[in-house]
Design a protein around this motif. Structure first.
Motif, PDB file in Angstrom:
ATOM      1  N   GLU A  12       0.823  -1.210   0.154  1.00  0.00           N
ATOM      2  CA  GLU A  12       0.134  -0.034  -0.199  1.00  0.00           C
ATOM      3  C   GLU A  12       0.903   1.273  -0.140  1.00  0.00           C
ATOM      4  OE1 GLU A  12      -1.985  -3.234   1.170  1.00  0.00           O
ATOM      5  OE2 GLU A  12      -1.019  -2.450   2.830  1.00  0.00           O
ATOM      6  N   LEU A  13       2.200   1.066  -0.257  1.00  0.00           N
ATOM      7  CA  LEU A  13       3.082   2.289  -0.290  1.00  0.00           C
ATOM      8  C   LEU A  13       3.457   2.745  -1.542  1.00  0.00           C
ATOM      9  CD1 LEU A  13       5.080   3.928   1.616  1.00  0.00           C
ATOM     10  CD2 LEU A  13       6.856   1.963   0.902  1.00  0.00           C
ATOM     11  N   HIS A  14       3.369   4.113  -1.547  1.00  0.00           N
ATOM     12  CA  HIS A  14       3.630   4.911  -2.873  1.00  0.00           C
ATOM     13  C   HIS A  14       4.437   5.904  -2.548  1.00  0.00           C
ATOM     14  CE1 HIS A  14      -0.222   2.927  -4.347  1.00  0.00           C
ATOM     15  NE2 HIS A  14      -0.743   3.000  -3.138  1.00  0.00           N
ATOM     16  N   GLY A  15       5.211   6.183  -3.679  1.00  0.00           N
ATOM     17  CA  GLY A  15       6.218   7.423  -3.644  1.00  0.00           C
ATOM     18  C   GLY A  15       5.766   8.590  -4.771  1.00  0.00           C
ATOM     19  N   ILE A  16       5.266   9.630  -4.221  1.00  0.00           N
ATOM     20  CA  ILE A  16       4.884  10.495  -5.116  1.00  0.00           C
ATOM     21  C   ILE A  16       5.751  11.823  -5.057  1.00  0.00           C
ATOM     22  CG2 ILE A  16       2.914  12.090  -6.105  1.00  0.00           C
ATOM     23  CD1 ILE A  16       0.873   9.853  -5.315  1.00  0.00           C
ATOM     24  N   VAL A  17       6.518  12.177  -5.722  1.00  0.00           N
ATOM     25  CA  VAL A  17       7.583  13.472  -5.697  1.00  0.00           C
ATOM     26  C   VAL A  17       6.557  14.770  -5.646  1.00  0.00           C
ATOM     27  CG1 VAL A  17       7.910  14.091  -8.030  1.00  0.00           C
ATOM     28  CG2 VAL A  17       9.632  14.022  -6.504  1.00  0.00           C
ATOM     29  N   ASN A  18       6.979  15.609  -4.727  1.00  0.00           N
ATOM     30  CA  ASN A  18       6.359  16.978  -4.602  1.00  0.00           C
ATOM     31  C   ASN A  18       6.577  17.888  -5.764  1.00  0.00           C
ATOM     32  OD1 ASN A  18       5.484  16.592  -1.998  1.00  0.00           O
ATOM     33  ND2 ASN A  18       7.392  17.287  -1.068  1.00  0.00           N
ATOM     34  N   GLY A  19       5.639  18.560  -6.010  1.00  0.00           N
ATOM     35  CA  GLY A  19       5.891  19.602  -7.072  1.00  0.00           C
ATOM     36  C   GLY A  19       5.918  20.914  -6.171  1.00  0.00           C
ATOM     37  N   ILE A  20       6.133  22.083  -7.118  1.00  0.00           N
ATOM     38  CA  ILE A  20       6.307  23.303  -6.429  1.00  0.00           C
ATOM     39  C   ILE A  20       4.965  24.259  -6.847  1.00  0.00           C
ATOM     40  CG2 ILE A  20       8.767  23.068  -6.213  1.00  0.00           C
ATOM     41  CD1 ILE A  20       8.735  25.194  -8.292  1.00  0.00           C
ATOM     42  N   ASP A  21       4.627  25.304  -6.036  1.00  0.00           N
ATOM     43  CA  ASP A  21       3.568  26.205  -6.444  1.00  0.00           C
ATOM     44  C   ASP A  21       4.251  27.313  -7.570  1.00  0.00           C
ATOM     45  OD1 ASP A  21       1.870  28.564  -6.828  1.00  0.00           O
ATOM     46  OD2 ASP A  21       0.851  28.034  -5.059  1.00  0.00           O
ATOM     47  N   ASP A  22       4.048  27.013  -8.936  1.00  0.00           N
ATOM     48  CA  ASP A  22       4.920  27.886  -9.929  1.00  0.00           C
ATOM     49  C   ASP A  22       4.208  29.327  -9.796  1.00  0.00           C
ATOM     50  OD1 ASP A  22       2.625  26.568 -11.168  1.00  0.00           O
ATOM     51  OD2 ASP A  22       3.974  25.475 -12.639  1.00  0.00           O
ATOM     52  N   ASP A  23       3.142  29.461  -9.079  1.00  0.00           N
ATOM     53  CA  ASP A  23       2.901  30.956  -9.217  1.00  0.00           C
ATOM     54  C   ASP A  23       3.826  31.721  -8.278  1.00  0.00           C
ATOM     55  OD1 ASP A  23       0.970  30.856 -11.216  1.00  0.00           O
ATOM     56  OD2 ASP A  23      -0.639  30.140  -9.876  1.00  0.00           O
ATOM     57  N   ILE A  24       3.788  31.057  -7.081  1.00  0.00           N
ATOM     58  CA  ILE A  24       4.723  31.955  -6.116  1.00  0.00           C
ATOM     59  C   ILE A  24       6.188  31.537  -6.378  1.00  0.00           C
ATOM     60  CG2 ILE A  24       5.178  31.438  -3.660  1.00  0.00           C
ATOM     61  CD1 ILE A  24       2.375  30.286  -3.016  1.00  0.00           C
ATOM     62  N   TRP A  25       6.734  30.607  -6.874  1.00  0.00           N
ATOM     63  CA  TRP A  25       8.039  30.412  -7.476  1.00  0.00           C
ATOM     64  C   TRP A  25       8.192  30.394  -8.759  1.00  0.00           C
ATOM     65  CZ3 TRP A  25      11.722  30.298  -3.693  1.00  0.00           C
ATOM     66  CH2 TRP A  25      11.262  30.170  -2.170  1.00  0.00           C
ATOM     67  N   ASN A  26       8.150  31.729  -9.164  1.00  0.00           N
ATOM     68  CA  ASN A  26       8.379  32.146 -10.732  1.00  0.00           C
ATOM     69  C   ASN A  26       9.231  33.326 -10.868  1.00  0.00           C
ATOM     70  OD1 ASN A  26       8.034  32.609 -13.357  1.00  0.00           O
ATOM     71  ND2 ASN A  26       5.776  32.854 -13.398  1.00  0.00           N
ATOM     72  N   PRO A  27      10.235  32.999 -11.323  1.00  0.00           N
ATOM     73  CA  PRO A  27      11.388  34.051 -11.494  1.00  0.00           C
ATOM     74  C   PRO A  27      10.959  35.209 -12.304  1.00  0.00           C
ATOM     75  CG  PRO A  27      12.016  31.994 -12.570  1.00  0.00           C
ATOM     76  CD  PRO A  27      10.997  31.867 -11.868  1.00  0.00           C
ATOM     77  N   GLU A  28       9.939  34.943 -13.106  1.00  0.00           N
ATOM     78  CA  GLU A  28       9.522  35.816 -14.054  1.00  0.00           C
ATOM     79  C   GLU A  28       8.504  37.012 -13.466  1.00  0.00           C
ATOM     80  OE1 GLU A  28       7.717  34.521 -18.047  1.00  0.00           O
ATOM     81  OE2 GLU A  28       9.311  32.853 -17.802  1.00  0.00           O
ATOM     82  N   THR A  29       8.042  36.527 -12.427  1.00  0.00           N
ATOM     83  CA  THR A  29       7.121  37.551 -11.793  1.00  0.00           C
ATOM     84  C   THR A  29       7.418  37.807 -10.137  1.00  0.00           C
ATOM     85  OG1 THR A  29       5.560  35.545 -11.290  1.00  0.00           O
ATOM     86  CG2 THR A  29       5.004  37.122 -13.210  1.00  0.00           C
ATOM     87  N   ASP A  30       8.598  37.365  -9.770  1.00  0.00           N
ATOM     88  CA  ASP A  30       8.646  37.174  -8.175  1.00  0.00           C
ATOM     89  C   ASP A  30       9.132  38.647  -7.707  1.00  0.00           C
ATOM     90  OD1 ASP A  30       9.549  36.556  -5.590  1.00  0.00           O
ATOM     91  OD2 ASP A  30      10.431  34.614  -6.249  1.00  0.00           O
ATOM     92  N   LYS A  31       8.038  38.885  -6.689  1.00  0.00           N
ATOM     93  CA  LYS A  31       8.228  40.494  -6.184  1.00  0.00           C
ATOM     94  C   LYS A  31       9.611  40.460  -5.193  1.00  0.00           C
ATOM     95  CE  LYS A  31       3.743  41.941  -7.290  1.00  0.00           C
ATOM     96  NZ  LYS A  31       3.189  40.968  -7.781  1.00  0.00           N
ATOM     97  N   HIS A  32       9.870  39.332  -4.892  1.00  0.00           N
ATOM     98  CA  HIS A  32      11.168  39.259  -3.847  1.00  0.00           C
ATOM     99  C   HIS A  32      12.422  39.651  -4.307  1.00  0.00           C
ATOM    100  CE1 HIS A  32       8.411  38.241  -0.480  1.00  0.00           C
ATOM    101  NE2 HIS A  32       7.937  37.108  -1.186  1.00  0.00           N
ATOM    102  N   LEU A  33      12.484  39.339  -5.692  1.00  0.00           N
ATOM    103  CA  LEU A  33      13.615  39.686  -6.365  1.00  0.00           C
ATOM    104  C   LEU A  33      14.091  40.861  -6.588  1.00  0.00           C
ATOM    105  CD1 LEU A  33      13.503  36.933  -9.034  1.00  0.00           C
ATOM    106  CD2 LEU A  33      14.398  36.367  -6.805  1.00  0.00           C
ATOM    107  N   ALA A  34      15.457  41.382  -6.774  1.00  0.00           N
ATOM    108  CA  ALA A  34      15.743  42.757  -7.106  1.00  0.00           C
ATOM    109  C   ALA A  34      15.193  42.941  -8.663  1.00  0.00           C
ATOM    110  CB  ALA A  34      17.178  42.971  -6.901  1.00  0.00           C
ATOM    111  N   ALA A  35      15.590  41.736  -9.356  1.00  0.00           N
ATOM    112  CA  ALA A  35      15.282  41.903 -10.921  1.00  0.00           C
ATOM    113  C   ALA A  35      14.578  40.394 -11.357  1.00  0.00           C
ATOM    114  CB  ALA A  35      16.481  42.056 -11.744  1.00  0.00           C
ATOM    115  N   THR A  36      13.497  40.376 -11.870  1.00  0.00           N
ATOM    116  CA  THR A  36      12.933  39.223 -12.892  1.00  0.00           C
ATOM    117  C   THR A  36      13.645  38.781 -13.733  1.00  0.00           C
ATOM    118  OG1 THR A  36      11.387  40.398 -13.806  1.00  0.00           O
ATOM    119  CG2 THR A  36      10.849  39.554 -11.622  1.00  0.00           C
ATOM    120  N   TYR A  37      13.454  37.666 -14.187  1.00  0.00           N
ATOM    121  CA  TYR A  37      14.240  37.123 -15.639  1.00  0.00           C
ATOM    122  C   TYR A  37      13.551  35.920 -16.217  1.00  0.00           C
ATOM    123  CZ  TYR A  37      16.031  34.000 -12.090  1.00  0.00           C
ATOM    124  OH  TYR A  37      16.153  33.063 -11.011  1.00  0.00           O
TER     125      TYR A  37
END
Ligand SMILES: Nc1ncnc2c1ncn2[C@@H]1O[C@H](COP(=O)(O)OP(=O)(O)O[C@H]2O[C@H](CO)[C@@H](O)[C@H](O)[C@H]2O)[C@@H](O)[C@H]1O
Length: 481
Positions: free
Chosen positions: A240-265
Motif C-alpha cells: 500500500e506504499l506509494h512514492g509521489i514526488v512533490n511539485g512546487i507552486d509555480d505562481d509563488i515560485w516564478n522568476p518572471e514575476t517574483d516580487k522578492h527579487l531585485a530583478a526578474t528574468y
C-alpha cells in the motif's frame, strides 16, 4: 470527489517547513482534476486572525479539556475548516512549541483533538459536507485515521502521507486513557509503539494507503538505516506504499514575476540574475566579485547535513567560492556557521532566522544551492533551485536523487544535466562536488546550459497531482468493490 486534507501547517498561513508548501499547493493542482479539497487546520492565532467572519459549523462542549468550534473559511483561495480550540491552540510561540523551541507538553492533546475532529467530519458530523477520502499529513494529523478506524468512519478511504519519518509523535502509554479510544486500540497492530503510544505509527497502521514524497525515499524507509524504527511496519504494508514526488507552486515560485527579487528574468534571458547576485552581496555583506556564490536555505539540523557543510567551509572558501547561508535550527550548528562567517568576512554570509523573501532572493541570485542532506524525503529547495537557475548540488538520497540529474560527462554531452549529486553523504564527497561545480562555473557556456536545462525541468504539481488523483480513485473503487 471531495477530499478532506488534515494538516498542522498550510502555506501561506502557517509554515515551519516543506509540509506547509505541499498542503498549500496541492489543493489547487487537484482542483483541475475534479478533486475538491477542504483543509482542516488548527486555529493557531495567525489562522484565527485571518478568519474574516466566524460562523461555527459545529461545536464541541468539551474537546480535550475545553470548548471548541469548527469554522469554515476561504483564505487565499484555500477552502478551510478551522478548529477553534483556544485552550489548545491560542498561545504565542510556534505551532508545536514555545518561543524557546521547547515542545508543548500537551502536544498529544492538541493533535489528538485535531484527529478526533477530522474523524468526526469523515463520519458525517457536518450537515452539508462529507468527504469521500481523508488525507492526513505527518504525525500531527495521523490520529485522524486511528479515530476513523476505531470509530464510525472505518469505511472511508484514507491516505497517510509521510513528509518526514523522523518526526513520529511518540508519547508515554499513560496518555492512552485520555485519547478516548477503545482498549483494543492499544495493541501492536494499533497505536501501541515500543511500550508507549505512537501517533504516526497509528496512522500508518490505519491508513488505506501510505504515501511518501518521492519514490526513492519510499524504498529507503523500508530499510533499518532510514526506517527510524518503523521499517518493519512499512515493509508489512509495502503493497500500500506509494512514492509521489512533490511539485512546487509555480505562481509563488516564478522568476518572471517574483516580487522578492531585485530583478526578474526568464530562462532565455538570465541577465536579471546578476542584479539579484549584487543584492545578495549587499544584504549578506559579501565581497563583490565574479566567482560563484552558493546558497543554503534550510533548517539547520543533522538531517540536512549542516554539520558536514560547516566542516568544509574553510576549503570551500579557499577554492574561491562564497557562501550565503539562511537558516535556523540547532544552536550548535548556528554557532558553527556564525563562527565561520566571522573567520571569513566577505566570503561567508550567514543570516540566522526565517525569511521567506530572502529565500526567494537567494534562489534568484546565487549560482548554486547546497543540499548535503543525510536523508531527504523529497526536498523542495532543489526544485526551487531548478526553476530559478540556481544549480542544485545535492546528496544522492531520497527526492534529491529523483529530481536532480548529475552533470557527469554523459549527461553533459547529452545536454540533460541539471545539477550535481554526490555520494556518500560525507565531507570528502561534498567538497569534491563543489569543486566540480566550480570547474563548470568557470565555463560560462557550460554553466548557462546547466541552468537552462534545470529551468526546463517539470517541477510543477501537474504530474504528481495526477498521481494523487489516481490513488484517490483507486481507493474509491476499493471501497465500492
Ligand atoms: N530559514 C528559512 N527562511 C525561509 N525559508 C526557509 C528557511 N528554512 C527553510 N525554508 C523553506 O522551508 C521549506 C523547506 O522545505 P524542505 O523540502 O527542505 O522541507 P522540510 O525538511 O522542512 O520538510 C519535509 O517535508 C517536505 C515536504 O514534503 C519534504 O520536501 C522534505 O524532504 C521533508 O524533510 C522550503 O520552502 C524552504 O525554502
Amino acid at each position: 470527489m471531495q477530499v478532506l486534507s488534515v494538516t498542522p501547517e498550510i502555506f501561506p498561513l502557517i509554515k515551519t517547513g516543506g509540509l506547509a508548501d505541499v498542503t498549500g499547493a496541492l489543493p489547487e493542482a487537484l482542483n483541475g482534476l475534479g478533486v475538491r479539497t477542504r483543509s482542516l487546520v488548527p486555529g493557531y492565532p495567525v489562522v484565527m486572525g485571518a478568519l474574516k467572519k466566524k460562523k461555527a459549523l459545529h461545536q464541541y462542549a468539551v474537546l480535550q479539556g475545553g470548548k471548541a468550534a469548527l469554522h469554515a473559511a476561504e483564505i487565499g483561495g484555500l477552502d478551510m475548516l478551522v478548529l477553534d480550540a483556544p485552550h489548545l491552540f491560542d498561545r504565542p510561540g510556534g505551532p508545536y512549541g514555545d518561543a524557546t523551541g521547547a515542545d508543548w507538553q500537551d502536544n498529544w492533546r492538541r493533535f489528538a483533538a485535531l484527529g478526533r475532529v477530522g474523524a468526526d467530519i469523515a463520519a458525517g458530523a457536518l450537515k452539508d459536507y462529507k468527504p469521500d477520502i481523508v488525507h492526513a499529513h505527518d504525525w500531527q494529523s495521523a490520529m485522524t485515521l486511528a479515530y476513523m478506524r476505531y470509530g464510525e468512519a472505518a469505511n472511508v478511504p484514507s491516505v497517510m502521507t509521510v513528509h518526514n519519518l523522523a518526526f513520529q509523535g511518540q508519547f508515554a502509554s499513560s496518555i492512552f486513557a485520555g485519547l478516548g479510544l477503545p482498549q483494543q486500540a492499544m495493541a501492536l497492530d494499533g497505536i501501541e509503539y515500543y511500550g508507549g503510544v505512537g501517533f504516526l505509527k497509528a496512522g500508518l497502521q490505519a491508513a488505506w494507503a501510505i504515501t511518501t514524497v518521492s519514490p526513492t525515499y519510499a524504498q529507503e524507509i523500508r530499510s533499518p538505516a532510514f526506517g527510524m524504527g518503523l521499517d518493519g511496519l512499512i515493509n508489512l504494508r509495502a503493497g500500500e506504499l506509494h512514492g509521489i514526488v512533490n511539485g512546487i507552486d509555480d505562481d509563488i515560485w516564478n522568476p518572471e514575476t517574483d516580487k522578492h527579487l531585485a530583478a526578474t528574468y526568464t530562462a532565455k534571458n538570465l541577465k536579471g540574475r546578476k542584479a539579484n547576485k549584487r543584492a545578495i552581496e549587499e544584504r549578506m555583506t559579501l565581497d563583490r566579485d565574479d566567482g560563484p556564490i552558493y546558497c543554503v536555505v534550510s533548517r539547520l539540523t543533522w538531517q540536512k547535513g549542516i554539520d558536514i557543510l560547516a566542516s568544509i567551509i574553510d576549503p570551500v572558501v579557499a577554492s574561491g567560492a562564497r557562501l550565503a547561508i539562511l537558516g535556523s535550527g540547532d544552536a550548535g550548528l548556528e554557532g558553527a556557521l556564525l563562527a565561520a562567517a566571522n573567520r571569513h568576512r566577505g566570503r561567508v554570509g550567514v543570516v540566522i532566522g526565517y525569511d521567506e523573501g530572502l529565500s526567494h532572493l537567494l534562489q534568484g541570485g546565487a549560482d548554486g544551492i547546497l543540499i548535503p542532506s543525510r536523508f531527504e524525503p523529497c526536498g523542495l529547495t532543489q526544485l526551487y533551485g531548478l526553476r530559478y537557475g540556481c544549480v542544485p548540488i545535492v546528496a544522492r538520497t531520497g527526492g534529491l536523487a529523483d529530481t536532480v540529474i548529475d552533470a557527469n560527462e554523459a549527461a553533459v554531452a547529452a545536454g540533460v544535466a541539471t545539477g550535481f549529486q554526490f555520494t556518500p553523504e560525507d565531507a570528502g564527497a561534498f567538497h569534491h562536488a563543489i569543486l566540480r561545480a566550480n570547474a563548470l562555473y568557470a565555463d560560462p557556456a557550460g554553466w548557462t546550459s546547466l541552468q537552462r536545462q534545470g529551468m526546463k525541468s517539470d517541477v510543477s504539481w501537474d504530474r504528481s497531482a495526477q498521481k494523487y488523483a489516481a490513488l484517490y480513485r483507486m481507493l474509491l473503487s476499493k471501497r465500492d468493490a
